[in-house]
Design an enzyme around this catalytic site. Structure first.
Site, short mmCIF file in Angstrom:
data_model
loop_
_atom_site.label_atom_id
_atom_site.label_comp_id
_atom_site.label_asym_id
_atom_site.label_seq_id
_atom_site.Cartn_x
_atom_site.Cartn_y
_atom_site.Cartn_z
N ILE A 134 80.45 21.88 32.66
CA ILE A 134 79.15 22.18 32.03
C ILE A 134 78.62 22.13 30.75
O ILE A 134 77.70 21.71 30.52
CB ILE A 134 79.91 23.77 32.56
N ASP A 183 28.55 32.28 40.91
CA ASP A 183 27.90 30.96 40.32
C ASP A 183 26.76 31.05 39.46
O ASP A 183 26.08 31.52 39.55
CB ASP A 183 27.66 30.06 42.01
N MET A 209 26.34 43.64 42.66
CA MET A 209 25.52 44.69 40.86
C MET A 209 25.00 45.90 41.71
O MET A 209 24.26 46.18 40.90
CB MET A 209 24.90 43.65 39.77
N GLY A 255 36.29 41.92 43.27
CA GLY A 255 37.29 40.61 45.44
C GLY A 255 37.55 40.11 43.91
O GLY A 255 37.84 39.01 43.31
N ILE A 303 23.52 31.46 40.70
CA ILE A 303 23.22 33.04 41.44
C ILE A 303 23.31 34.08 40.78
O ILE A 303 24.32 34.67 40.52
CB ILE A 303 23.85 32.63 42.88
N ASP A 360 31.59 35.05 30.11
CA ASP A 360 30.92 36.96 30.21
C ASP A 360 31.70 37.45 30.93
O ASP A 360 32.80 37.45 30.87
CB ASP A 360 29.73 36.12 31.19
N LYS A 420 27.22 41.28 29.34
CA LYS A 420 26.94 41.72 29.68
C LYS A 420 26.91 43.09 30.26
O LYS A 420 27.78 42.95 31.66
CB LYS A 420 25.55 41.22 30.19
#
Length: 457
Positions: free
Chosen positions: A23, A303, A383, A412, A306, A248, A270
């Site tokens: 070793i 996304d 939201m 989630g 969206i 964000d 935001k």
């Protein structure tokens, strides 16, 4: 990180190994490869270790370990005996003198760890598991070894040779970074990897002279709902090469950690009634940074197209003639419902799905309520936490059954995911006492009943 990966310059540095067996020999080989001068302290020594000690101009000290041993002139120490008590004593003595120490296969008695190493000198890649799984580290090393060109180290050395000339020609650090990225996918790099160093050197001056300052670009990237494993390959690649990250509130910390570490980060998140930067300011910021020649990663949760206001941002970029790319992300409706075990459509329960924003304008929901009251469809509200009670009241007032199932998903796809299930009549009161916080997603429809059977997380 529990450990900080570092590389040590050990050339001509004196190091001590306590132990003289196989070793100890394996550890001594690594130190010898790094140019260290190795001393070995042990009652007996294996012949191959003795040869390595002599090769590195070290000494063999034929003795058992003693606390009286002078350790101060050693750069680091490795305890590699088969006696746990001896190894622990070596560790304690080195700790008292602030000397780096490693006890083989004994993580609690280590101040540094020996990783699995991929050697393409001067390129070194180390894989460490903090001592928890060295076998896994070796397996990963084998996998990575198989995809790396054999002469990758030559390309590193070639880059170092030409670095002063490139720095003199291209003074802007951001532009230099782009230059090197282009070089590594160029015919010049291929010549180096093929072993044709002379041809590569001959072609390098022309490659440098032909370099033009890069134009800025914006990458509008959907970061998904939170789980970093849901990023696309393209998103990860562009995140790694961007000079600036504009992100964000909904971008999770694990995803930010996948961005290029030395990129500038600008937060423009935001929250309700609290906008760090107004949307017009974000648009102007993206244009300005790109016009400065920077590659800008505009990182958005979910996304960007969206409820992400991505269309407004690229309209501004288009008007300013700024180059851009759009990378779709998994939207919260898809990601959060899947992780909650709720299919958005189902042959027996819902043949359509509608995405809606739950933000209330001046305290009043502005949604086409009559269109939303339909048995065989699923409603997904982004939201909608603050306006949840009013939304449920309006749906009931316009004819929806009070017992219609509802699920609210908080955070989630992340380890903090929480799901509250109820009906239009009682979901608001259930959520109120749950302590749930934004970001949330509300799912309304008969498909919510399937969660009892299909939840997997």
């Amino acid at each position: 990180m529990d450990l900080l990966p570092i590389t040590l310059k050990l050339s001509r540095q004196r190091c001590l190994i306590v132990g003289g067996g196989n070793i100890a020999w394996r550890k001594a080989q690594l130190l010898a490869d790094a140019g260290a001068c190795i001393d070995v302290l042990a009652p007996a020594i294996e012949p191959q270790l003795q040869a390595l000690v002599e090769k590195t101009c070290g000494q063999y000290l034929p003795a058992v370990y003693s606390q009286q041993l002078e350790l101060n002139h050693y750069r680091l120490v490795i305890a590699a005996t088969n006696d746990a008590n001896v190894n622990a004593q070596v560790f304690a003595d080195c700790e008292a003198k602030n000397i780096l120490v490693n006890s083989v296969d004994d993580p609690p008695h280590c101040r540094f760890m020996m990783p699995a190493i991929i050697d393409r000198s001067p390129l070194l890649i180390s894989i460490a598991t903090g001592g928890a799984s060295p076998v896994l580290a070796r397996q990963l090393r084998t996998q990575i070894e198989g995809i790396l060109p054999a002469r990758l180290g030559d390309l590193v050395a070639f880059s170092g040779q030409w670095r002063p000339a490139v720095k003199e020609k291209i003074t802007n650090p951001d532009q230099r970074r782009v230059f090197w990225e282009k070089l590594y996918i160029s015919p010049v790099a291929e010549q180096v990897l093929a072993g044709n160093i002379a041809q590569a050197n001959a072609g390098m001056p022309e490659f440098i002279d032909s370099w033009q300052n890069p134009h800025g670009e914006v990458y509008l990237i959907g970061a998904g709902p939170g789980d970093p494993d849901l990023l696309t390959f393209k998103a990860l690649r562009l995140m790694q090469q961007a000079d600036v990250i504009v992100y964000d509130r909904l971008v999770s910390e694990p995803i930010l950690n996948l961005c290029r570490r030395d990129a500038d980060r600008i937060y423009v998140g935001k929250a309700r009634s609290n906008h760090a930067v107004p949307q017009e300011g974000i648009n102007a910021l993206l244009v300005r940074l790109a016009q400065e020649g920077k590659r800008v990663c505009r990182l958005k949760g979910g996304d960007p197209f969206i409820f992400g206001r991505g269309g407004e941002e690229i309209e501004e970029l288009f008007a300013a003639k700024v180059k851009f790319q759009v990378v779709p992300g998994i939207t919260a409706a898809s990601g959060c419902s899947a992780y909650a075990g709720i299919p958005l459509t189902h042959r027996d329960y819902a043949q359509s799905v509608r995405f809606l924003t739950g933000h209330l304008k001046e305290g009043s929901p502005e949604l086409p309520w009559r269109e939303l009251v339909y048995e065989n469809q699923t409603l997904v509200l982004y939201m909608g936490l603050v306006g949840l009670e009013k939304i449920c009241q309006q749906l009931i007032a316009h004819g929806q059954r009070p017992e219609m199932p509802v699920a609210l998903v908080s955070k989630g796809t992340t380890p903090e995911q929480t799901v509250v299930v109820g009906t239009l009549a009682d979901i608001a009161s259930k959520v109120e006492g749950s302590g749930i916080a934004a970001p949330t997603l509300t799912i309304i429809g008969e498909v919510v009943k399937l969660r009892d059977k299909l939840q997997w997380m």
